[in-house]
Every structure is written in C-alpha cells, then in structure tokens.
Design a protein around this motif. Structure first.
Motif, mmCIF file in Angstrom:
data_model
loop_
_atom_site.group_PDB
_atom_site.id
_atom_site.type_symbol
_atom_site.label_atom_id
_atom_site.label_comp_id
_atom_site.label_asym_id
_atom_site.label_seq_id
_atom_site.Cartn_x
_atom_site.Cartn_y
_atom_site.Cartn_z
ATOM 1 N N ASP A 554 0.809 -1.217 -0.024
ATOM 2 C CA ASP A 554 -0.072 0.055 0.122
ATOM 3 C C ASP A 554 0.835 1.250 -0.013
ATOM 4 O O ASP A 554 0.361 2.375 0.191
ATOM 5 C CB ASP A 554 -0.914 0.070 1.094
ATOM 6 N N SER A 555 2.153 0.968 0.088
ATOM 7 C CA SER A 555 2.983 2.104 -0.053
ATOM 8 C C SER A 555 2.857 2.822 -1.527
ATOM 9 O O SER A 555 3.101 3.865 -1.702
ATOM 10 C CB SER A 555 4.304 1.872 0.465
ATOM 11 N N ASP A 556 2.819 1.697 -2.273
ATOM 12 C CA ASP A 556 2.565 2.068 -3.753
ATOM 13 C C ASP A 556 1.347 2.737 -4.070
ATOM 14 O O ASP A 556 0.121 2.497 -3.656
ATOM 15 C CB ASP A 556 2.588 0.898 -4.548
ATOM 16 N N PRO A 557 1.596 4.030 -4.670
ATOM 17 C CA PRO A 557 0.418 4.755 -4.894
ATOM 18 C C PRO A 557 -0.748 4.008 -5.702
ATOM 19 O O PRO A 557 -2.165 4.111 -5.339
ATOM 20 C CB PRO A 557 0.820 5.923 -5.811
ATOM 21 N N SER A 558 -0.121 3.183 -6.441
ATOM 22 C CA SER A 558 -1.227 2.482 -7.052
ATOM 23 C C SER A 558 -1.252 0.944 -6.929
ATOM 24 O O SER A 558 -1.607 0.199 -7.907
ATOM 25 C CB SER A 558 -1.111 2.343 -8.615
ATOM 26 N N TRP A 559 -1.345 0.753 -5.696
ATOM 27 C CA TRP A 559 -1.328 -0.662 -5.226
ATOM 28 C C TRP A 559 -2.711 -1.299 -5.428
ATOM 29 O O TRP A 559 -2.804 -2.451 -5.195
ATOM 30 C CB TRP A 559 -0.908 -0.559 -3.570
ATOM 31 N N LYS A 560 -3.557 -0.614 -5.312
ATOM 32 C CA LYS A 560 -5.108 -0.988 -5.638
ATOM 33 C C LYS A 560 -5.200 -1.603 -7.039
ATOM 34 O O LYS A 560 -6.207 -2.505 -7.396
ATOM 35 C CB LYS A 560 -6.179 0.052 -5.039
ATOM 36 N N LYS A 561 -4.572 -0.930 -7.894
ATOM 37 C CA LYS A 561 -4.709 -1.520 -9.140
ATOM 38 C C LYS A 561 -4.874 -2.908 -9.481
ATOM 39 O O LYS A 561 -5.657 -3.607 -9.966
ATOM 40 C CB LYS A 561 -3.826 -0.629 -10.212
ATOM 41 N N PRO A 562 -4.024 -3.659 -9.319
ATOM 42 C CA PRO A 562 -3.850 -5.123 -9.299
ATOM 43 C C PRO A 562 -5.328 -5.793 -8.729
ATOM 44 O O PRO A 562 -5.758 -6.607 -9.219
ATOM 45 C CB PRO A 562 -2.807 -5.622 -8.538
ATOM 46 N N ILE A 563 -5.580 -5.405 -7.772
ATOM 47 C CA ILE A 563 -6.746 -5.821 -6.966
ATOM 48 C C ILE A 563 -8.059 -5.687 -7.930
ATOM 49 O O ILE A 563 -8.730 -6.218 -8.178
ATOM 50 C CB ILE A 563 -7.145 -5.481 -5.544
ATOM 51 N N TYR A 564 -8.046 -4.263 -8.315
ATOM 52 C CA TYR A 564 -9.167 -3.884 -9.125
ATOM 53 C C TYR A 564 -9.154 -4.978 -10.570
ATOM 54 O O TYR A 564 -10.225 -5.227 -10.897
ATOM 55 C CB TYR A 564 -9.064 -2.567 -9.812
ATOM 56 N N LYS A 565 -8.083 -5.077 -11.035
ATOM 57 C CA LYS A 565 -8.211 -5.977 -12.032
ATOM 58 C C LYS A 565 -8.666 -7.347 -11.899
ATOM 59 O O LYS A 565 -9.191 -8.082 -12.738
ATOM 60 C CB LYS A 565 -6.437 -5.897 -12.635
ATOM 61 N N ILE A 566 -8.131 -7.764 -10.667
ATOM 62 C CA ILE A 566 -8.588 -9.307 -10.452
ATOM 63 C C ILE A 566 -10.135 -9.096 -10.425
ATOM 64 O O ILE A 566 -10.829 -10.154 -10.782
ATOM 65 C CB ILE A 566 -7.911 -9.538 -9.269
ATOM 66 N N ILE A 567 -10.480 -8.225 -9.484
ATOM 67 C CA ILE A 567 -12.157 -8.268 -9.199
ATOM 68 C C ILE A 567 -12.890 -8.036 -10.365
ATOM 69 O O ILE A 567 -13.908 -8.278 -10.706
ATOM 70 C CB ILE A 567 -12.473 -7.084 -8.064
ATOM 71 N N SER A 568 -12.171 -7.204 -11.367
ATOM 72 C CA SER A 568 -12.910 -7.000 -12.594
ATOM 73 C C SER A 568 -13.315 -8.179 -13.379
ATOM 74 O O SER A 568 -14.215 -8.005 -14.354
ATOM 75 C CB SER A 568 -12.134 -5.987 -13.344
ATOM 76 N N LYS A 569 -12.430 -8.973 -13.243
ATOM 77 C CA LYS A 569 -12.700 -10.167 -14.016
ATOM 78 C C LYS A 569 -13.583 -11.240 -13.604
ATOM 79 O O LYS A 569 -13.654 -12.225 -13.946
ATOM 80 C CB LYS A 569 -11.273 -10.782 -14.384
ATOM 81 N N LEU A 570 -13.913 -11.087 -12.399
ATOM 82 C CA LEU A 570 -15.070 -11.793 -11.621
ATOM 83 C C LEU A 570 -16.566 -11.672 -11.751
ATOM 84 O O LEU A 570 -17.234 -11.855 -10.655
ATOM 85 C CB LEU A 570 -14.401 -11.965 -10.274
ATOM 86 N N ASP A 571 -16.813 -10.763 -12.491
ATOM 87 C CA ASP A 571 -18.343 -10.565 -12.529
ATOM 88 C C ASP A 571 -19.011 -11.758 -13.103
ATOM 89 O O ASP A 571 -18.480 -12.864 -13.597
ATOM 90 C CB ASP A 571 -18.492 -9.492 -13.745
ATOM 91 N N SER A 572 -20.323 -11.768 -12.614
ATOM 92 C CA SER A 572 -20.947 -12.807 -12.841
ATOM 93 C C SER A 572 -22.174 -12.639 -13.664
ATOM 94 O O SER A 572 -22.472 -11.566 -13.896
ATOM 95 C CB SER A 572 -21.470 -13.358 -11.482
ATOM 96 N N ASP A 573 -22.601 -13.425 -14.046
ATOM 97 C CA ASP A 573 -24.168 -13.486 -14.811
ATOM 98 C C ASP A 573 -25.151 -12.928 -13.923
ATOM 99 O O ASP A 573 -25.190 -13.133 -12.758
ATOM 100 C CB ASP A 573 -24.633 -14.873 -15.342
ATOM 101 N N ILE A 574 -25.819 -12.041 -14.610
ATOM 102 C CA ILE A 574 -27.067 -11.435 -13.876
ATOM 103 C C ILE A 574 -28.358 -12.119 -14.070
ATOM 104 O O ILE A 574 -28.515 -12.285 -15.274
ATOM 105 C CB ILE A 574 -26.883 -10.025 -14.141
#
Length: 590
Positions: A554-574
DNA sequence: ACAGCTCCTG
DNA sequence: CAGGAGCTGT
C-alpha cells in the motif's frame, strides 16, 4: 489464529484460472464499450440539454398523437416506437455538453415524460375534461388492441427478429423459473454456473429474454384472459381515478401541476392515485414472475462453498465479451427490438399510472400536490410548451398537426403490433433514471462490479440511453465500487491490526460485519437475497486487500490497481429477472 | 477527442 | 450520490 482450511488458495488463482477463457482485461473492455457508444451516438447524437427538452416534448406529443391516431386508424402500421428513433435522428445535436449539471437525468424535472393522463390540467378545465374523456375512451380501444396483439403472440413469437437460436432455451427457462441467483441446489444452472469450467458463459442470455412471456406454458390462453380482465379493470380504475381527480379538483389546482409534470425523482413519484396502485398490485402478481423463490438458508455460507470456488462455483464468471446481441438489432429503433415481455410489462405498468420516472411508490399524492411546484413550465399545458423551449419546428405545433411518422420497417411480428397499437410503449422509455433504477443497479452490483455499458443497456430496457444516462449509470457503479473497496480495505486493515496473519482466515459470511455493511448499502431493506457469488467475490477481495496491505504494497500509490484488475474479471451473470423493466417496481411493494 | 476509471470533495 | 479533476487507453 489457526487458519481453518477455508479457501484453497487465496491467491488469485480463481481469477487467473478464469482468465484463461475469459474476457479481456478492463482496459480492453473499456475500449469495446467506447466503440459501442461511439458507434451508436453519432447516428443520433443526443447529448445536448436542449435535446432533453425536445425529447420530452416530442415524446409527449407523439404519445398523445398516437393515442388519437390509434383511435381513428385501424391497427395498422402505426409507429410509435419508431417515431422516437426517427425524431432522434432528426436532431443531430452536436453541442458537446459535457457539463452534467445541465442534463441531470435524475432530476429532469419539469418536462419529464409521463402518461398523458398524468398531466394535470392547468387551464381550460372544461377542455381538459373533454380530453380526458376522450383519452378514457381511447384507452379502452387500446386495451382491445393490446388484447388483439396479445392473442396471436404465442404462435407469432418465433419468426420475429429475436428468434431463438440457442438450444438452451428450455433449460434457461427452467433456471429462470426456479431461482436464478440461488446458486445452490439448482441443477439447471450447473452448466451455466460453472465459474471457470469451459461451459457456456452468458451466451444464452439474450435468447432467453424473449422467452419470458412464454413462461406460462400451461395456458397462454388463460393468461390472456387474466390479462384482459386485469388490464381492463386496472385501466378503468386508473383512468377513473385521474378523471375523478380532475373533475373534482377546484380551479385553484390549475396552478398546481399535481406533481405529475415535475416528475422529480426526489419527489418520489406520487402521481398515482390509490386505485391505480392497488390495481397495480393485482396486476403485478400477474405480470411478474416469482421472485426470491427460495429464501435459501444461507446464514453460513460455510467453508464448503468458499472452499470450492472452482469445484462448485456458485457464480458464473461472465466473460466481458458481451455479445453484440446485447445491442439493439436496430440501432435507430431500439424500442422495437426489445423483447415482447418487456413491452408487456412496461405497458402494464404504464397503464397503471407508473410515474414518468418509473417510480410510482413513495409519498402519498397529497404530499406532492401540497408542494407548490408551480414553475412556469409546469403551469402550462403539458403539450403546449413555450416556444422558447422548443425548436422552431416544434414550436406551437399541436398534436393534431404532427405529421404521421413513416412506419419504419419493423417486422417484429407481434412485437411490432404491440409497438404500433400501443402508444404507451413509447411512453415508457424514459430518459431519466429513477430511484428504482438505482436500486436495481445496486442489486446488479452483487453480480457485476464492472458492467459494460452494453450490459447496462440490456438490463435497463426501459431507459432511453444517451451519453448522459450512460455516464450516470457508469458513475453509479463507480460509486458502488468505491464504497465496496473502501470497506474491503477497511476490514482488511482491521483484520491485520487484529493480528490476523493468514488471509485464508478472512471470509465474508452472511453474518459478517462487513456483509452487513455491504448489504445495507446495496440492498437496503433486504429486498434481495444476496447471491453467494457475491460473498465469494467479497471474500476474495478482502483477502487480496489483506495480502496487499500485509505485504506493504500500500505504499505504492497504485497498489490497488492489481486488485481492481482481479475483481474486474470476476463478474457474474446477472439473473434475467433483473432485466425485467418492472422488476424495480416489485421492490417497492414494501 | 472521447469513454471510462479512480480519487477527492461536498 | 453527483461533480469534477486527472489519468489511461483507444
């Protein structure tokens, strides 16, 4: 501190595994969305604030006009649905209005479109009375039209534009009928719900939606009968109520738009008279499909499901590659491309006086009528707007003088018929977003954190999308994510400070505090059974945050980006049920 | 140039 | 939740 064997692998295995056969990363997705948008807008770039005004006016005009025409003409090629499309193309507004404040979809107040009968009379009470009477008669005629259109529907269904090309239909139907989001114990869905198995992703979605009206295999005939009865009754009641209101209203009300014209989302509707509402409830039972089929004991998601995200996935990860079928086959005429059931529902709800913002529940009628919203616009005849508000071509034109719109070829079979004969269909498409839409969007968040604009369009068929609306909805989800990630980070840090060392210990269960927070945010009132897949995603997100923070990333300013990327791939069918335009209404019943 | 995202603010 | 700034990718 003994890590229970919860998740097999907290690492992004889940995501990575899924990526194998999956959609492209968000960036690519964005590009696709962009192309989607840019592919549509140019043809009818409707972004300017002026356009909204025009749209509203035209919509109203077209609406009334179509009603009148529907009276006089035989149920021929009346094109109410296409009128909008045509009109849209007539106004290639180029102004790059990027300032959202001018086009606030949510509060597009005064000119909000709505049922003609909702428009309170402001002047010339006698004339209005007459017109209301006329409208009433027309409504009855229209009912007949609707019924005529409904009868042949079953047989005609096939050849239409949305013909079935997926063999999955029956299964889909089944799964739909059971519990789309109750992932467990639903054999029908097993194939469709495999999270990463090479099973079909969401290809069957589109075909399915056109099937909903046929969900009553037992008797389309019976359905028609019931429909007719209820429709008759409801319409009569609604019209009577309005008429009564108008006739009884003292002249002092002439300055009171009775809230109908405002249509402010903040006002929460209130256009509907009590009879209409009660009637609506009756109809609802008929027009909607079972919801929350099974409560699904899910207090403890338990290790089982969490422990086997790959083996027994509860959530089909939906590939980002939303098929083009999501797009309206007819770019210029999106209305006609909608599944018939949607029209049906929309028509029904419209007939029953759903407010212009699609939000009919809320404050009692008095509430709004007591409010003096006597803006200059609202005090006018709804269909006669000041010239300043109108482009030259529409200035003082009355409905009668409006030229008949050329019937765009829409061989949608009965769909076409509905669109033609039932002018209400066009009424229902609204530019603004209602609280109901917001609620629905929140529920959708349980399944998709990064919906593409095309997906949004598919799931909000009653919304007339334009740049602003799309942006707003995108913004909604952005806000949803923000809240979501904030919570995740918060609880992850909390876990760390609590001494947790193993991310596997972190699971989001239904009795978790974080779940409570999230649930109250996205599902206030517990109207919806939160899908298990959301718990899994939340768990994964939490763990990812935990891991990142633990590792000091979290010292990295953009440390959340990888997480976002992961989560963005896990959308489900609605669940398809969320696609129904009347779904949000159902949520308001309580 | 534009769409979409995050981040920040009110 | 909306606005807006700023960034990124196309």
């Amino acid at each position: 501190m003994d890590p229970p064997p919860v998740l097999p692998s907290p690492q992004s295995h889940l995501a990575e595994t899924c990526m194998e056969r999956e959609r492209s990363p968000p960036t690519a997705e964005l590009s696709r969305d962009s192309s989607v948008l840019s592919g549509q807008l140019p043809s009818s770039s409707l972004t300017d604030a002026d356009w909204f005004g025009d749209e509203h006016i035209q919509a109203k005009r077209a609406r009334v006009e179509t009603i009148v025409r529907g009276m006089c003409l035989s149920p021929g090629p009346l094109v109410s649905g296409s009128s909008r499309a045509r009109e849209s193309s007539c106004y290639p507004e180029k102004a790059r209005e990027r300032k959202r404040k001018q086009s606030l979809p949510m509060h597009q107040g005064p000119l909000k479109s709505g049922p003609a009968w909702d428009r309170g009379p402001k002047k010339g009470g006698a004339r209005v009375k007459e017109q209301l009477h006329l409208l009433k008669q027309q409504l009855r005629h229209l009912q007949e039209h609707v019924l005529q259109a409904t009868e042949p529907r079953a047989p005609v269904q096939g050849p239409g534009g949305t013909q079935q090309r997926s063999p999955l239909r029956p299964k889909q139907r089944n799964s739909f009928l059971s519990s789309p989001w109750s992932t467990e114990s639903n054999p029908h869905q097993s194939s469709n719900k495999d999270i990463c198995g090479a099973v079909e992703p969401r290809t069957a979605e589109v075909p399915q939606q056109s099937e909903e009206p046929m969900l009553h295999p037992s008797g389309p005939r019976a359905l028609v009968e019931t429909l007719r009865k209820e429709l008759n009754r409801a319409v009569s009641q609604a019209v009577d109520a309005v008429l009564q209101q108008v006739l009884l209203d003292p002249p002092s009300h002439l300055t009171q738009p009775e809230g109908s014209c405002q249509g402010l989302a903040a006002e929460g509707g209130s256009q509907l008279s009590p009879p209409g509402r009660s009637a609506y409830k009756d109809l609802l039972a008929l027009a909607t499909l079972p919801r929350r089929v099974q409560p699904q004991a899910g207090v403890l998601l338990g290790k089982s499901s969490l422990a086997t995200p790959l083996d027994s996935p509860k959530c089909p990860v939906s590939p980002r590659a939303v098929p083009k079928s999501y797009q309206s086959p007819l770019p210029n005429c999106p209305l006609t491309a909608e599944p018939s059931h949607i029209w049906e529902n929309q028509i029904l709800s419209q007939l029953l006086g759903r407010g212009p913002d699609g939000h009919w529940s809320g404050s009692p009628p008095q509430a709004s009528s007591s409010q003096s919203q006597t803006s200059p616009e609202s005090a006018q005849q709804p269909w006669v707007l000041s010239q300043q508000q109108l482009p030259p071509s529409f200035a003082p034109v009355h409905l009668e003088s409006r030229p008949l719109l050329p019937a765009v070829k829409m061989e949608q079979g009965m769909l076409q018929g509905m669109a033609d004969m039932v002018p209400f269909s066009s009424i229902h498409i609204q530019e603004g977003l209602s609280p109901g839409h917001l609620k629905k969007a929140k529920l959708m968040f349980f399944f998709t954190r990064y919906p593409s604009s095309s997906l949004l369009k598919a799931y909000f068929p009653d919304v007339q999308f334009n740049r602003c609306i799309t942006s707003q909805m995108i913004k909604w989800f952005s806000n949803f994510r923000e809240f979501y990630y904030i919570q995740m980070e918060k609880y992850a840090r909390q876990a760390i400070s609590d001494g947790v060392t193993n991310p596997k210990m972190l699971t989001v269960l239904r009795d978790s505090e974080i779940f409570r927070v999230l649930n109250t945010h996205y599902n206030k009132g517990n109207d919806f059974e939160v899908p298990d897949c959301f718990l899994e995603i939340a768990t994964l997100t939490l763990q990812e945050f935990f891991r990142a923070v633990s590792a000091g990333k979290d010292s990295d300013p953009s440390w959340k980006k990888p997480i976002y990327k992961i989560i963005s791939k896990l959308d489900s069918d609605i669940p398809e049920i969320l696609k129904s335009s009347n779904y949000p209404q159902e949520l308001f019943r309580s």
